[in-house]
Design a protein around this motif. Structure first.
Motif, PDB file in Angstrom:
ATOM      1  N   ARG A 180       0.834  -1.203   0.000  1.00 19.74           N
ATOM      2  CA  ARG A 180       0.000   0.000   0.000  1.00 19.74           C
ATOM      3  C   ARG A 180       0.874   1.259   0.000  1.00 19.74           C
ATOM      4  N   MET A 181       1.931   1.261   0.816  1.00 21.41           N
ATOM      5  CA  MET A 181       2.857   2.398   0.835  1.00 21.41           C
ATOM      6  C   MET A 181       3.504   2.622  -0.523  1.00 21.41           C
ATOM      7  N   SER A 182       3.680   1.537  -1.289  1.00 19.82           N
ATOM      8  CA  SER A 182       4.396   1.609  -2.564  1.00 19.82           C
ATOM      9  C   SER A 182       3.533   2.104  -3.709  1.00 19.82           C
ATOM     10  N   GLY A 183       2.244   2.320  -3.457  1.00 21.12           N
ATOM     11  CA  GLY A 183       1.387   2.886  -4.489  1.00 21.12           C
ATOM     12  C   GLY A 183       0.403   1.918  -5.112  1.00 21.12           C
ATOM     13  N   ALA A 184       0.253   0.729  -4.545  1.00 18.69           N
ATOM     14  CA  ALA A 184      -0.709  -0.228  -5.092  1.00 18.69           C
ATOM     15  C   ALA A 184      -2.122   0.360  -5.054  1.00 18.69           C
ATOM     16  N   HIS A 185      -2.858   0.155  -6.139  1.00 18.92           N
ATOM     17  CA  HIS A 185      -4.251   0.624  -6.205  1.00 18.92           C
ATOM     18  C   HIS A 185      -5.165  -0.298  -5.414  1.00 18.92           C
ATOM     19  N   LYS A 186      -4.942  -1.597  -5.543  1.00 25.28           N
ATOM     20  CA  LYS A 186      -5.697  -2.601  -4.792  1.00 25.28           C
ATOM     21  C   LYS A 186      -4.717  -3.626  -4.229  1.00 25.28           C
ATOM     22  N   VAL A 187      -4.970  -4.044  -3.000  1.00 23.01           N
ATOM     23  CA  VAL A 187      -4.174  -5.098  -2.373  1.00 23.01           C
ATOM     24  C   VAL A 187      -5.127  -6.187  -1.897  1.00 23.01           C
ATOM     25  N   TYR A 188      -4.947  -7.386  -2.433  1.00 20.09           N
ATOM     26  CA  TYR A 188      -5.757  -8.536  -2.041  1.00 20.09           C
ATOM     27  C   TYR A 188      -4.875  -9.533  -1.302  1.00 20.09           C
ATOM     28  N   GLY A 189      -5.454 -10.179  -0.285  1.00 20.26           N
ATOM     29  CA  GLY A 189      -4.710 -11.145   0.510  1.00 20.26           C
ATOM     30  C   GLY A 189      -5.333 -12.526   0.448  1.00 20.26           C
ATOM     31  N   ILE A 190      -4.498 -13.553   0.618  1.00 26.55           N
ATOM     32  CA  ILE A 190      -4.959 -14.948   0.566  1.00 26.55           C
ATOM     33  C   ILE A 190      -4.392 -15.703   1.754  1.00 26.55           C
ATOM     34  N   ASP A 191      -5.238 -16.370   2.488  1.00 25.52           N
ATOM     35  CA  ASP A 191      -4.791 -17.262   3.558  1.00 25.52           C
ATOM     36  C   ASP A 191      -5.959 -18.140   3.987  1.00 25.52           C
ATOM     37  N   MET A 192      -5.633 -19.346   4.418  1.00 20.62           N
ATOM     38  CA  MET A 192      -6.674 -20.270   4.873  1.00 20.62           C
ATOM     39  C   MET A 192      -7.097 -19.993   6.309  1.00 20.62           C
ATOM     40  N   ILE A 193      -6.312 -19.206   7.042  1.00 23.58           N
ATOM     41  CA  ILE A 193      -6.570 -18.997   8.476  1.00 23.58           C
ATOM     42  C   ILE A 193      -7.340 -17.702   8.671  1.00 23.58           C
ATOM     43  N   GLU A 194      -8.495 -17.805   9.345  1.00 16.44           N
ATOM     44  CA  GLU A 194      -9.398 -16.667   9.503  1.00 16.44           C
ATOM     45  C   GLU A 194      -8.753 -15.528  10.289  1.00 16.44           C
ATOM     46  N   LYS A 195      -7.990 -15.854  11.339  1.00 16.62           N
ATOM     47  CA  LYS A 195      -7.359 -14.820  12.160  1.00 16.62           C
ATOM     48  C   LYS A 195      -6.417 -13.959  11.324  1.00 16.62           C
ATOM     49  N   ARG A 196      -5.680 -14.570  10.440  1.00 17.40           N
ATOM     50  CA  ARG A 196      -4.763 -13.821   9.580  1.00 17.40           C
ATOM     51  C   ARG A 196      -5.530 -12.955   8.577  1.00 17.40           C
ATOM     52  N   ARG A 197      -6.589 -13.499   8.015  1.00 15.43           N
ATOM     53  CA  ARG A 197      -7.382 -12.726   7.054  1.00 15.43           C
ATOM     54  C   ARG A 197      -7.965 -11.487   7.726  1.00 15.43           C
ATOM     55  N   ALA A 198      -8.474 -11.654   8.957  1.00 16.51           N
ATOM     56  CA  ALA A 198      -9.057 -10.521   9.673  1.00 16.51           C
ATOM     57  C   ALA A 198      -8.005  -9.448   9.945  1.00 16.51           C
ATOM     58  N   ALA A 199      -6.812  -9.868  10.359  1.00 14.27           N
ATOM     59  CA  ALA A 199      -5.736  -8.901  10.612  1.00 14.27           C
ATOM     60  C   ALA A 199      -5.340  -8.175   9.334  1.00 14.27           C
TER      61      ALA A 199
END
Length: 348
Positions: A180-199
């Motif tokens: 995000r700091m580098s100028g990304a327009h959209k940042v999407y995340g992938i993980d199987m663990i709900e706690k990580r996705r929420a963070a």
């Protein structure tokens, strides 16, 4: 003083050891806290690291067959010479300095690459003095932050890019924020663990995906006019995830593989998207950066930059605290129940 020892794969215990001697160019640290690496350290803890079976030849940089005395063997103690893999994210207070130490004073709080033990003795040049406005708890992230920063630099994110971060452990959480700091327009995340996705949502992701619940590559295509992601950073260390990163990437782009993968990757399919979409895979590793700008970005400058970045990172939703005496329990949780923790921090 207390230290740790591996008696075998997944066999960790706290032991007593004599205090380490201090040389004239060294400093003694009373450990305040240290961070457990959920990637590299786990590969060693589980006995999976290649050094248990082979040697890396320094001249050719190839892993070669080795004699018994050339590979790692148990028991391994955290204070044995050359042991860099039983903790390398430590913060401590300087309690003693050698008579040739000039730039560090007693009472300074420093971050360093040092094992999980009550005291550490390191060379002055291996310590990074933490500014007073950065708490020790944040300081344990410095080593991983430098690794993640290398990954960001190797990925060459452009203003307006769609960036996907695969694996939302500690590295992934840092990557999300720096993308995000580098100028990304959209940042999407992938993980199987709900706690990580929420963070990750709290830390700057526009949207997160559970790869077991949907075809993420197809979902990213739907959000990008069928192009795919401009940049993909794979930080999970999982072969299936690397294969999905290849599928997610737009044609003629390169996936940054930031994780330390173990063994042959049977789940990586090079006959489909990799071949037909002409996808590249770039391994990003903490020891070096892209040679096209490495003359400008030596290690010292990267450390200085990461200290400044550390001031701006959201980290309060990452830490899970354990007292040092419970280190074996903490490792077992990381190993067997990773959904419970994001960054294990040991307190002393």
């Amino acid at each position: 003083m207390k230290a740790i020892m591996y008696e075998g794969p997944r066999q960790l215990k706290v032991i007593e050891m004599p205090r380490l001697p201090l040389k004239e160019n060294q400093i003694r640290l009373k450990t305040i806290c240290s961070g457990v690496s959920h990637g590299t350290e786990m590969n060693v803890y589980r006995g999976l690291a290649p050094f248990f079976r082979k040697k890396q030849d320094p001249a050719t940089r190839l892993f070669l067959e080795a004699e018994r005395d050339e590979t790692w063997e148990y028991p391994i103690r955290s204070f044995d010479p050359g042991v860099w893999y039983m903790g390398y994210a430590s913060v401590g207070e300087v309690t003693e300095i050698g008579n040739r130490v000039k730039g560090i004073q007693i009472g300074d709080v420093v971050a360093c690459s040092a094992p999980h033990q009550e005291e550490n003795v390191i060379h002055e040049e291996d310590a990074v003095v933490l500014p007073k406005d950065i708490p020790p708890e944040k300081g344990i992230l410095l080593t991983n932050l430098i690794t993640a920063y290398n990954g960001i630099m190797d990925t060459h994110i452009n203003l307006g890019d769609v960036v996907v971060i695969s694996g939302l452990g500690v590295l992934g959480q840092l990557l999300v924020q720096m993308a995000r700091m580098s100028g990304a327009h959209k940042v999407y995340g992938i993980d199987m663990i709900e706690k990580r996705r929420a963070a990750a949502l709290e830390n700057g992701c526009d949207e997160v995906f559970d790869p077991s619940a949907s075809d993420v590559a197809l979902e990213i295509r739907r959000r990008t006019g069928c192009r795919g992601a401009d940049k993909v950073i794979e930080a999970s260390g999982n072969g299936k995830a690397l294969n999905e990163a290849i599928r997610i990437a737009a044609p003629e782009t390169t996936v940054t593989a930031l994780a330390w993968y173990q063994g042959a990757l049977a789940d990586v399919n090079l006959s489909e998207e990799f071949h037909h979409n002409r996808i590249g895979i770039k391994q990003s590793q903490t020891g070096a950066v892209d040679p096209s700008f490495s003359n400008l970005w030596n290690y010292g400058r990267r450390v200085e930059t990461c200290i400044e970045i550390l001031r701006h990172l959201k980290t309060d939703n990452l830490m899970d605290r354990f007292i040092y005496e419970d280190i074996a329990k903490a490792y077992r949780i990381i190993d067997k129940e990773p959904g419970q923790v994001i960054q294990v921090m040991l307190t002393y």
